[in-house]
Structure formats: structure tokens, C-alpha cells
Scaffold this motif. Structure first.
Motif, mmCIF file in Angstrom:
data_model
loop_
_atom_site.group_PDB
_atom_site.id
_atom_site.type_symbol
_atom_site.label_atom_id
_atom_site.label_comp_id
_atom_site.label_asym_id
_atom_site.label_seq_id
_atom_site.Cartn_x
_atom_site.Cartn_y
_atom_site.Cartn_z
ATOM 1 N N HIS A 103 -14.215 24.331 20.568
ATOM 2 C CA HIS A 103 -14.734 25.425 19.732
ATOM 3 C C HIS A 103 -14.375 26.770 20.348
ATOM 4 C CE1 HIS A 103 -17.794 25.086 22.899
ATOM 5 N NE2 HIS A 103 -18.129 26.336 22.619
ATOM 6 N N ASP A 105 -16.567 30.500 20.566
ATOM 7 C CA ASP A 105 -17.978 30.845 20.403
ATOM 8 C C ASP A 105 -18.210 31.708 19.175
ATOM 9 O OD1 ASP A 105 -18.768 29.444 22.664
ATOM 10 O OD2 ASP A 105 -18.282 31.128 23.982
ATOM 11 N N TRP A 248 -13.004 33.767 29.467
ATOM 12 C CA TRP A 248 -12.070 33.357 28.427
ATOM 13 C C TRP A 248 -12.008 34.403 27.334
ATOM 14 C CZ3 TRP A 248 -16.608 30.358 29.064
ATOM 15 C CH2 TRP A 248 -17.501 30.340 27.991
ATOM 16 N N HIS A 255 -12.599 26.214 23.892
ATOM 17 C CA HIS A 255 -13.097 25.545 25.090
ATOM 18 C C HIS A 255 -14.033 24.410 24.696
ATOM 19 C CE1 HIS A 255 -15.983 28.773 24.231
ATOM 20 N NE2 HIS A 255 -16.901 27.965 24.736
ATOM 21 N N ARG A 271 -23.837 32.872 31.739
ATOM 22 C CA ARG A 271 -22.778 33.374 30.852
ATOM 23 C C ARG A 271 -23.103 34.751 30.309
ATOM 24 N NH1 ARG A 271 -21.541 30.903 24.990
ATOM 25 N NH2 ARG A 271 -22.260 32.928 24.258
HETATM 26 MN MN MN Z 1 -18.935 27.766 23.990
#
Ligand code: MN
Ligand code: OGA
Length: 284
Positions: A103, A105, A248, A255, A271
Motif C-alpha cells: 500500500h 499511506d 519513504w 510498502h 512514525r
Molecule cells: Mn503504511
């Protein structure tokens, strides 16, 4: 001294010789930023940063924001999303499950995030790796005929339809969520805001639809492209060590998380997320 090294032939740059908590000159930062835009992910190992330093370093790449459920955010720094299986007083300290299918995000958002910076604080001895895939590479590898055929197509992304694929552990969307989660459509060939390079935007193992077609009609082309997108030559599986940072570019990389022993081992990741609304590099 700053050194940039490819992670694999198909994706990523490892950044060596920096401490992200110290001052990084504009010249060095420009090289790092360009490597990020060109190769879709950056890996920086051996870093020791507090949540404040994590947010500060992320800010050099763009505006930090949060679009996820606040109950999993770090108490002192709400910009940090905690991914973890650890519980405190019987309550999870973070989101126990992060996307186990390919996917990008927030694909279901009108303005998906530009990127995310994931930082490993505790890692299990085995598993809990993260895969990354380069969607520039995937697009460029397509035959010219196919590129021409998909050039103007749009994908329709349904958050309701994607939910059981992305989060099999969560309850089905409620009546209210179904009403609020409107479908969005995005170009299947995504032009990167900074570089102008084209990236494939087809999602992972989730039934995305092509605009103007039913899900069934879309399936042959979409599933074919989804398989091309994650051919081994464009992907990399990262085995985390404590102190690793991966940033990323969510506009050009997909990812995927991998399983680990959630009852016998611990994983703790922090994150931060960069807003997709800003398309140029912010001033240092
Ligand atoms: Mn993700
Ligand atoms: C994420 C994500 C993967 C992982 O943070 O968006 O998908 O391995 N994480 O935790």
C-alpha cells in the motif's frame, strides 16, 4: 562526511556519515533530499533521536501532520504515530497492526501524504521487516503500448472496500464511517510534484477499480499491474535494527509490513508523516 550509497539497484539510498540530531548543512541536505526524490526511500542507520528531534528532522522534508486516529499518537508529541504490540496497564500503546498488504499511506484521501519517516526503537529478533517498492521503476518497466493505454486512466479508491484487506483485525466500517468515507479517484500514472517523473499508482492486493469500469471489469488490468509493481527488482525488504530510520516517498513508493511473534516479542516504531499538500521543498 556525508556519503550516499544505493541500497539496491532498483530502490533506495543509504545515507551514511550523518547524525540527524546535529546541524546538517543546506548543501548536504540538498543532496539527501534529491536522493530521496530520485530513489524513493532513504535509510539512515544508527540514529538516536527523541520524539522532538524526530519531528524536527522530518520538518526539513516538509510539513508534518497527522491523519490517523489520535489514540495511537505519542502522548507528548501528537505528530508521532506509535506502531507497537506493547501494552501498558492493559492498553495498547500504539497501533498493533500496520499495513500487511502492499500500500501507500492514505491512498483513500483526497491529498495523500507526501511521505513518512519510520524510526525503529525496539525490534523483534525475527520478523517485523518492512518491504518497499519503487513505483517509478515499475512504471518505467512497462511496455510503451501499455504505458499509452493507461496514461489517462484513473483509479477509484474505496476506503470502505479496502478496510478488510488493509485491516482484517478491525471491525467492519460503521454506518457512519460508510457515510463519511467517500470514494476518491486518482490518476493511475502519477506525476511526481517535485521531479515530474511518472509513478505507477495501482495499490497492492486491494480491489481498486478503474474509473468507468466495474470492479470485475477492472480486475484483469489492475491485478496485472499490481503484480508488475512489486516485481523483486523494484523491491527491498528491510530488516530493522534499533536506531534505523527509513523515510519513504509516499508518492513513488509502496510498502508492506511483515508478521512477527506479537505475543512473545516486542516491536516499537515511531512514525511521522509529511503533508502531501506542499509540493516544493520548504526552506531550511
Ligand atoms: Mn503504511
Ligand atoms: C506504516 C506502515 C509498516 C511497518 O507505518 O505506514 O505501513 O512495518 N508500517 O510497520
Amino acid at each position: 562526511m556525508l556519503e550516499l550509497r544505493p541500497i539496491t539497484e532498483g530502490i533506495g539510498t543509504e545515507v551514511l556519515g550523518i547524525d540527524v540530531t546535529e546541524k546538517i548543512s543546506n548543501t548536504d541536505f540538498d543532496r539527501i533530499y534529491e536522493a530521496w526524490i530520485d530513489t524513493t526511500i532513504l535509510l539512515i542507520r544508527g540514529q538516536d533521536m527523541t520524539p522532538d528531534q524526530h519531528v524536527d528532522f522530518t520538518r526539513r522534508f516538509g510539513e508534518v501532520f497527522s491523519y490517523t486516529r489520535s489514540k495511537f499518537n505519542e502522548q507528548e508529541r501528537p505528530e508521532i504515530l506509535v506502531l507497537s504490540n506493547i501494552t501498558k496497564n492493559g492498553k495498547p500503546i500504539g497501533s498493533p497492526y500496520s499495513g500487511r498488504v502492499w500500500h501507500s499511506d492514505g491512498a483513500y484521501l483526497e491529498n495523500p501524504p507526501a511521505g513518512s519517516m519510520l524510526y525503529a526503537r525496539e525490534v523483534p529478533p525475527v520478523g517485523g521487516d518492512t518491504w518497499f517498492g519503487n513505483m517509478f521503476g515499475a512504471y518505467e518497466a512497462l511496455p510503451e503500448e501499455l504505458k499509452a493505454r493507461i496514461e489517462d486512466l484513473k483509479v477509484v479508491i474505496s476506503r470502505v472496500r479496502s478496510r478488510p484487506y488493509n485491516y482484517p483485525d478491525r471491525p467492519a466500517p460503521t454506518e457512519q464511517e460508510r457515510a463519511e468515507w467517500v470514494d476518491v479517484s486518482h490518476p493511475m500514472v502519477r506525476v511526481h510534484e517535485v521531479s515530474g517523473r511518472k509513478a505507477l499508482n495501482v495499490g497492492g492486493n486491494v480491489p481498486w477499480r478503474i474509473e468507468g469500469m466495474s470492479e470485475d471489469e477492472s480486475a484483469p488490468l489492475i491485478t496485472f499491474l499490481q503484480e508488475v509493481a512489486v516485481l523483486p527488482r523494484f523491491t527491498y525488504r528491510h530488516r530493522w535494527q534499533v536506531g534505523d530510520i527509513i523515510l519513504w516517498d509516499n508518492r513513488s513508493a509502496m510498502h508492506r509490513a511483515t508478521p512477527y511473534d506479537e505475543t512473545g516479542t516486542r516491536r516499537l516504531m515511531h512514525r511521522t508523516t509529511i503533508t502531501g499538500a506542499r509540493s516544493v521543498r520548504p526552506a531550511a
